[in-house]
Design a protein around this motif. Structure first.
Motif, short mmCIF file in Angstrom:
data_model
loop_
_atom_site.label_atom_id
_atom_site.label_comp_id
_atom_site.label_asym_id
_atom_site.label_seq_id
_atom_site.Cartn_x
_atom_site.Cartn_y
_atom_site.Cartn_z
N GLY A 15 88.11 41.96 108.78
CA GLY A 15 87.75 42.36 107.41
C GLY A 15 88.51 43.34 106.81
N SER A 16 87.73 44.27 105.72
CA SER A 16 88.38 45.44 105.19
C SER A 16 88.70 46.33 106.28
N MET A 17 87.70 46.66 107.23
CA MET A 17 87.73 47.60 108.16
C MET A 17 88.66 47.33 109.27
N ASP A 36 89.05 37.32 114.92
CA ASP A 36 87.95 37.03 113.88
C ASP A 36 87.83 35.43 114.12
N VAL A 93 82.72 43.71 112.72
CA VAL A 93 82.25 42.39 112.48
C VAL A 93 81.08 42.79 111.23
N GLU A 95 77.86 43.63 109.22
CA GLU A 95 76.88 44.39 109.43
C GLU A 95 75.55 43.61 109.59
N LYS A 100 76.62 41.08 115.75
CA LYS A 100 77.24 42.19 116.79
C LYS A 100 76.68 42.02 118.33
N ILE A 103 78.70 39.07 119.68
CA ILE A 103 80.16 39.61 120.11
C ILE A 103 79.97 40.20 121.25
N ASN A 120 82.04 50.24 114.68
CA ASN A 120 82.40 50.64 113.30
C ASN A 120 80.99 50.85 112.24
N SER A 122 77.97 51.23 109.95
CA SER A 122 77.34 52.32 108.99
C SER A 122 76.25 52.39 109.17
N HIS A 143 83.06 55.54 113.25
CA HIS A 143 82.78 55.25 111.94
C HIS A 143 84.03 55.63 111.06
N PHE A 144 84.93 54.64 110.69
CA PHE A 144 85.93 54.92 109.75
C PHE A 144 85.60 54.79 108.28
N ASN A 146 86.69 53.34 104.25
CA ASN A 146 87.46 52.62 103.43
C ASN A 146 88.18 53.14 102.28
#
Ligand code: NAD
Length: 289
Positions: A15-17, A36, A93, A95, A100, A103, A120, A122, A143-144, A146
């Motif tokens: 996804g975005s991250m 994914d 993946v 939140e 999670k 996975i 990652n 949040s 934690h990256f 966006n």
């Protein structure tokens, strides 16, 4: 294991991250294996990565050759089994602790004893997540922010069980990916969101109390505090529901009133006024406007 020995990374969730981390890793010269649930997610991610790299070429930040090399380092599968033997896996993946957990169960079945898992997340406690895996000492939070290609910070969060060598490896990985890491204890919101979420929620409380309009609060914070976006512009950009949900999760952990989502925010979520993506949030983005 040291950073120089890592030539390949895995990323679960495109996804975005996940897409952003994949891009940063490929630009750092690492082979990147992305997983994914479906090809559609990868088609979207690859397009986003290609567009981002094209913009960098146009701005002469990278060459066309470097863009080609980065794209060639990316591969995709819907099978977690393709990550067998990969020494460092990023998890990005949804939140949702259930997703999670599923996975990490699959990763545990295929990954070696030395594999590092970097989540990652949040808002889920890193120590709670580490307790889901076979080797919690090899688990760490990274934690990256966006959009990943633009945002230079990574918060590195060891769980209570994390070995120091794994934290050090995560710090080195962040640097390898062109980011500046900080370390932080496993605490709700880490550093950035711990400060940012109460600030955003306080802005909503000011609006609720009729102290100033959303426009004036945004202008005040941009011109008076040097923020690139005001709090309402930021909520409309990221999704109004995110501030509400994250605030409520942190409130659940801490019971601190500053994290409780104000009534106005709750009502906006119920009304579907989620910001830019729904055409209306604190501002109106409908076509007639
Ligand atoms: P997203 O919804 O954009 O992407 C999640 C991806 O995970 C989707 O592509 C989805 O198909 C995939 N996925 C879901 N279930 C899966 C499964 N079982 N196997 C493989 N892939 C699966 O989410 P996002 O915004 O990229 O967030 C991902 C993580 O990053 C979350 O933990 C979130 O808290 C965290 N995060 C998000 C932001 C942000 O601003 N979006 C910032 C920092 C951290």
């Amino acid at each position: 294991m040291n950073i120089g020995n890592i030539g390949t990374v895995g990323i679960v969730g495109a996804g975005s991250m996940g897409a952003g981390i994949a891009q940063a890793a490929a630009q750092a010269g690492l082979k990147v294996k992305v997983v994914d649930v479906g090809d559609a997610a990868w088609a979207r991610a690859r397009k986003t990565i290609a567009k981002s790299l094209e913009r960098m070429v146009a701005k002469e930040k990278i060459t066309g050759e470097q863009m080609k090399e980065a794209l060639e380092l990316l591969s995709f599968s819907t099978d977690v089994g393709t990550l067998a033997g990969v020494p460092f896996v990023f998890e990005a993946v949804f939140e949702d602790i259930g997703v999670k957990k599923e996975i990490f169960g699959k990763l545990d079945a295929v990954c070696g004893d030395d594999t590092v898992y970097a989540t990652n997340t949040s808002s889920i406690a890193i120590t709670e997540m580490a307790s889901l895996v076979k080797r919690p000492a090899r688990f760490v939070g990274m934690h990256f922010f966006n959009p990943v290609p633009m945002m230079r910070l990574v918060e590195v969060i060891p769980a209570m069980q994390t070995e120091k060598a794994v934290t050090d490896l995560a710090l080195a990985m962040a640097v390898k990916l062109g980011k500046t890491p900080i370390t932080c204890k496993d605490t709700p919101g880490f550093v950035v969101n711990r400060l940012l979420i109460p600030y955003i929620l306080d802005a909503v409380r000011l609006l609720e109390a009729g102290v100033a309009s959303a426009e004036d609060i945004d202008t005040a914070m941009k011109l008076g505090a040097g923020m690139p976006m005001g709090p309402f512009e930021l909520m409309d950009f990221t999704g109004v529901e995110i501030s509400h949900l994250v605030g409520e999760i942190f409130y659940g952990y801490t019971k601190e009133a500053r994290f409780a989502s104000p009534g106005l925010l709750r009502n906006m979520v119920s009304a579907g006024y989620l910001g830019r993506k729904t055409g209306r949030g604190f501002y109106d983005y409908s076509e007639k406007k």
